[in-house]
Design a protein around this motif. Structure first.
Motif, PDB file in Angstrom:
ATOM      1  N   LEU A   4       0.859  -1.178   0.000  1.00 27.56           N
ATOM      2  CA  LEU A   4       0.000   0.000   0.000  1.00 27.56           C
ATOM      3  C   LEU A   4       0.894   1.227   0.000  1.00 27.56           C
ATOM      4  CD1 LEU A   4      -2.777   1.402   0.366  1.00 27.56           C
ATOM      5  CD2 LEU A   4      -2.453   1.123   2.843  1.00 27.56           C
ATOM      6  N   ALA A  36      -6.172   4.730   3.940  1.00 32.12           N
ATOM      7  CA  ALA A  36      -5.175   3.699   4.255  1.00 32.12           C
ATOM      8  C   ALA A  36      -5.748   2.688   5.246  1.00 32.12           C
ATOM      9  CB  ALA A  36      -3.912   4.340   4.818  1.00 32.12           C
ATOM     10  N   CYS A  48       3.790  -1.398   3.542  1.00 35.81           N
ATOM     11  CA  CYS A  48       3.150  -0.089   3.369  1.00 35.81           C
ATOM     12  C   CYS A  48       4.252   0.955   3.244  1.00 35.81           C
ATOM     13  CB  CYS A  48       2.256   0.221   4.560  1.00 35.81           C
ATOM     14  SG  CYS A  48       1.499   1.862   4.491  1.00 35.81           S
TER      15      CYS A  48
END
Length: 179
Positions: A4, A36, A48
């Motif tokens: 992400l 998120a 991430c």
């Protein structure tokens, strides 16, 4: 790797996402802390890449523990355009596996995520750079440390530093002095 990318700069986020996809990784993106957190609730991820400063005054440092609470095994790489020793140390303390200063490439991000933190060594040139800090860099580091201690509160930081709030805001908008 499923990752992400959390950054409010759309152009940077999309460019980095394309680069990571070209290198064979599955990438989701988010522009805010809320997006998120929603992404992490919906899917399991391996990593991430989190920007330190997000839109509307949000901080990646504040978001970091929330991300790890949702997925404890998540590898979080902190990115910033405004690096300081204080924020780097704080990011690592809060659970980030690494910390990079923008601009970065997809290859830089992947190297940082795949690096073994236990094998990290500080080179002699890095030690020399820390010993030769300029007065301006020391001032930048001090401002960042006080800002961190005040949880990002500009007014409280300005009071502690004995400067006007607008002066502090102007100094924070400038790029940090190189090491």
């Amino acid at each position: 790797m499923r990752m992400l990318l959390v950054d409010d700069d759309e152009l940077f986020r999309d460019t980095l996402a394309r680069g990571c996809r070209r290198l064979g990784h599955e990438v989701s993106t988010a522009a805010s802390a809320a997006e998120a957190l929603q992404q992490l609730r919906e899917q399991a991820l391996d990593a991430c890449v989190l920007d330190l400063r997000l839109a509307s005054g949000s901080s990646g440092l504040q978001l970091l523990p929330e991300l790890l609470a949702l997925q404890p095994s998540l590898q979080v790489l902190m990115l910033t355009g405004y690096s300081s020793i204080a924020t780097a140390v704080e990011a690592i303390k809060r659970g980030a596996v690494n910390y990079l200063t923008k601009p970065v490439s997809a290859a830089d991000v992947l190297r940082a995520l795949e690096a073994d933190p236990e094998q990290a060594e500080v080179s002699d040139s890095e030690v020399d750079a820390l010993e030769d800090l300029t007065v301006n860099r020391v001032a930048w580091e001090h401002i960042q440390r006080v800002l961190l201690e005040e949880n990002g509160n500009i007014s409280a930081t300005a009071r502690r530093l004995g400067m006007h709030r607008r002066t502090l805001q102007r100094r924070l908008l400038k790029r940090p002095v190189p090491l």
